[in-house]
Every structure is written in structure tokens, then in C-alpha cells.
Motif scaffolding. Sequence first.
Motif, PDB file in Angstrom:
ATOM      1  N   SER A  37      55.608  30.267  29.254  1.00 35.46           N
ATOM      2  CA  SER A  37      55.539  31.463  30.089  1.00 35.46           C
ATOM      3  C   SER A  37      56.713  32.395  29.824  1.00 35.46           C
ATOM      4  O   SER A  37      57.854  31.959  29.641  1.00 35.46           O
ATOM      5  CB  SER A  37      55.532  31.078  31.572  1.00 35.46           C
ATOM      6  N   SER A  38      56.401  33.697  29.795  1.00 36.02           N
ATOM      7  CA  SER A  38      57.426  34.722  29.626  1.00 36.02           C
ATOM      8  C   SER A  38      56.757  36.064  29.858  1.00 36.02           C
ATOM      9  O   SER A  38      55.554  36.146  30.165  1.00 36.02           O
ATOM     10  CB  SER A  38      58.034  34.644  28.217  1.00 36.02           C
ATOM     11  N   SER A  39      57.506  37.131  29.686  1.00 36.33           N
ATOM     12  CA  SER A  39      56.920  38.463  29.765  1.00 36.33           C
ATOM     13  C   SER A  39      55.941  38.660  28.612  1.00 36.33           C
ATOM     14  O   SER A  39      56.268  38.338  27.465  1.00 36.33           O
ATOM     15  CB  SER A  39      58.025  39.519  29.701  1.00 36.33           C
ATOM     16  N   PRO A  40      54.734  39.135  28.876  1.00 38.71           N
ATOM     17  CA  PRO A  40      53.763  39.351  27.793  1.00 38.71           C
ATOM     18  C   PRO A  40      54.321  40.227  26.672  1.00 38.71           C
ATOM     19  O   PRO A  40      53.974  40.021  25.501  1.00 38.71           O
ATOM     20  CB  PRO A  40      52.587  40.031  28.504  1.00 38.71           C
ATOM     21  N   ASP A  41      55.191  41.152  27.005  1.00 44.11           N
ATOM     22  CA  ASP A  41      55.758  42.028  25.978  1.00 44.11           C
ATOM     23  C   ASP A  41      56.615  41.247  24.975  1.00 44.11           C
ATOM     24  O   ASP A  41      56.792  41.687  23.833  1.00 44.11           O
ATOM     25  CB  ASP A  41      56.633  43.117  26.617  1.00 44.11           C
ATOM     26  N   GLN A  42      57.145  40.101  25.417  1.00 40.85           N
ATOM     27  CA  GLN A  42      58.004  39.308  24.543  1.00 40.85           C
ATOM     28  C   GLN A  42      57.223  38.284  23.724  1.00 40.85           C
ATOM     29  O   GLN A  42      57.808  37.563  22.905  1.00 40.85           O
ATOM     30  CB  GLN A  42      59.055  38.571  25.388  1.00 40.85           C
ATOM     31  N   GLN A  43      55.885  38.245  23.903  1.00 39.39           N
ATOM     32  CA  GLN A  43      55.081  37.228  23.228  1.00 39.39           C
ATOM     33  C   GLN A  43      54.071  37.799  22.249  1.00 39.39           C
ATOM     34  O   GLN A  43      53.347  37.038  21.616  1.00 39.39           O
ATOM     35  CB  GLN A  43      54.339  36.386  24.283  1.00 39.39           C
ATOM     36  N   ASP A  44      54.045  39.096  22.107  1.00 42.55           N
ATOM     37  CA  ASP A  44      53.045  39.768  21.266  1.00 42.55           C
ATOM     38  C   ASP A  44      53.786  40.721  20.328  1.00 42.55           C
ATOM     39  O   ASP A  44      54.546  41.584  20.776  1.00 42.55           O
ATOM     40  CB  ASP A  44      52.070  40.541  22.162  1.00 42.55           C
ATOM     41  N   SER A  45      53.595  40.541  19.021  1.00 40.89           N
ATOM     42  CA  SER A  45      54.338  41.363  18.062  1.00 40.89           C
ATOM     43  C   SER A  45      54.027  42.845  18.203  1.00 40.89           C
ATOM     44  O   SER A  45      54.814  43.693  17.784  1.00 40.89           O
ATOM     45  CB  SER A  45      54.022  40.909  16.631  1.00 40.89           C
ATOM     46  N   ARG A  46      52.888  43.153  18.815  1.00 41.91           N
ATOM     47  CA  ARG A  46      52.540  44.572  18.976  1.00 41.91           C
ATOM     48  C   ARG A  46      53.402  45.250  20.035  1.00 41.91           C
ATOM     49  O   ARG A  46      53.540  46.485  20.040  1.00 41.91           O
ATOM     50  CB  ARG A  46      51.052  44.696  19.343  1.00 41.91           C
TER      51      ARG A  46
END
Length: 400
Positions: free
Chosen positions: A375-384
Motif C-alpha cells: 500500500s502507498s499513494s497511487p501516484d508513487q506506484q505507477d510510472s505514468r
Amino acid sequence: MNNPAQPLRFLPPNNPVQRVNPSLLSYLIAAQNNILESEFESAAQLYAKVFDDLSLSLDVPAHLNDVAPQEASDKSLAQLMEDFAPILAKKDIVGSTARIHAANLAQRTHLVRAFQQPDEVLQQVTSKVEEVIRSFPHEATDIERGRNPGDVLDPYILTATQILLYGGNFQNAIGATVAHKALMIIEGLMGHLHEDVIGMMRGNVRAPEPRGFNQEQIDPHDNPFPGADIVQPPIWPNGALRVHQVKSKTGSAKGGDGKRLGDQLNRLRQYYRADVFYDALIGNTLRGHRSMRGVLNSEPHAVVLVGNAAFHELTRSTIGPELLLRVYQSAFSEVADTTGYRIETMAAGIVSTFRARAKEAGEGYLELLLSNSISSSPDQQDSRTYSPPSRSRSRSGPKS
């Protein structure tokens, strides 16, 4: 600062090794002078030194005056204990007391055989090991995340360990995880420790770490031995400088590293007119050696060694592996007594932490670990949408 007036013996004055920095040259000269045969004329002198070190008032057998020190000391621990038994018996030391003294005498003989200053070596190794133990896992956070932010505890592997290896015992699974982390640290420790300890043995010098902008380029003063771990000055007339690259085992270097290592040894051989060796300490055959072919393709004159053959060249002793083991046994025992680190104790504390967290969160501890590991911020888990840390952005940002 000028080099010492005394050059290295057995090498011509124009050999570049005579121009290494004064500190290193003094170590090389000392290594020529501290070999066993230079310090002790006979086994009797060696035994007298051992007895004195242990503050034991024992009589040295007269026949040892005619025995070479290496002949008397290059024996296994069990053989040496047998040799010391009759010497102890003459002082009416028998039974279990004699066995304890014989073991201590045999261990000390190995240490004196290996090092000119064995107590200094033991202190250095002990201090290094104590320092490393401080990085062993002690708390839950130590196994939840490594130094790399992406190195998080894998709950699926933990579950497999718990169920497949320990019959569902969670604390034992945590103990295995702690042990795994500690073993990885130990593995990293041992490679450097081997180089340092063998580099302090009689006749050897630990090569300085590469320095400068181009760490592959040889500079006799500032970067004398890039690619080398151990340097052995000649100890007999007509001998050559000997340069060793040392690995813990045959699989320590990847196959792709062979060319680079071979190129380094090639440059050192030509520059110093040296004999070059590529040693793997642990292993009993060259079969399956991952980088041997690459090394030999780049430096056909290199000697690739493994196991006893490697130890023999590095220690100039038939019991080289035991000499190294003796240091580790002494140092590790002292550190274990001092620190009291135990896997079971650490695992119990970590399990208590996990269970307390799970109780507070109102869910199972494995489910909580799973959540925390993914779990983390979605922004930190997606290269886009991922944005590197601000420090990295500042390096590449526009200049004002």
C-alpha cells in the motif's frame, strides 16, 4: 616524502613497485621480513614464543632445536594437541586440564604461525564483527524494509515459510526471516574479512583500494594495484612480485566479470613483471567456475585457483584454511559472548510487535503485513504518475 632507503629485496631497482608510496612500500618490506623462517630459527623458538604468550611455564623439548618452525606448526589442531600432551604431562598436567591447555596451545600456535602480531589481528577482526552485528535485525522495522525503499518484506514468502517449513509456527517463520537477513549481512562481511585477514598474514600485504578519477589506471604512488586484493613481495632470490584477486567462492563473480578482472591482472602483470593469481577460497573444483574462462581469455598467464590450492598460494602453508578458521573462531566467540545476539530473542520481540499492531488494527498480522508491503499513494506506484524525490528533480531541473 621520500621512499624508505631500503628497497624491496630480490627485485630490480627499476621495477615500478619500488616507487609505490612510502607507507605501502614499508608494508611490503615488512612482509618480506616477517615470514616465519625469518622470525624463528627453529621450532623450539616458536614453541617458546607460544608458551610465553599463554604465560605457561613449560619446557621446550630439546629435539625441536633441529626442527624447522614450519614443519612443527603446519599441522592440524588435533595433531598439535597430541604434540603438546607429553610436554604438559612432564609438568603433571593431565586429564581434562591438559586437554584444555593443549587446545589453547594448538590454537595459539596456529595464530603465531599465521601472524606476526596475532593479538592485533584478533582485535581488528573482533571490532569489525561487532560493528557488523549492530546492523543485524533487532526490531520489526529491520525486517520490514531494507536500505532500499523497494526492499520490503514479502508476506507470501513469509506465509510459505510459516506453513511449509514450520508447520504453521509464525514465530519460527519470523526467526527464519531474521536469520536470512543476518546471513546476507554475514555473507557481505566475510568477503571483505577474508581479504583483510589474509592480507595481514605473514608475507602478505592487503592491496589499497583503487583511488582517483580513473580507478583502472595504474599509478605506483596513488593507485598502485587496481584489481588486486593481496600483494606478496618475493621472499627468495629470483622471485617475482605476486598479485592476487581473491573471491570467497567460485560463484562470487559473475561470468561477465571475467574479462574486466582478466584485463586488470594483465595490466598488473606487465607493469610490475608480476605473477598474477585469481583465487576462490571456497570450492573443491574449477568445474562450474563462472568467470575463469573470461579471466584466462584476457590474461592467459593468470593462474586460477580454488580451495586448498588457493589457500596454499595465499598463505604459503599446507594448513592455510585452518589458519584462517582459527582467527574467526576466536573473534566470533568473543563477539558472541559480548553482544549476546540470539535469533530466538529477536524473533520473539518482533512477533510481539506484529501482534500488537494487528490487535490495534483489528485484523490478522499477515493481512496487516500484506497491506503494509503493497500500500502507498497511487501516484508513487505507477510510472505514468510517479515523480522522483525532489533531490533528484533539483539535479535535472532548469538552471536559473
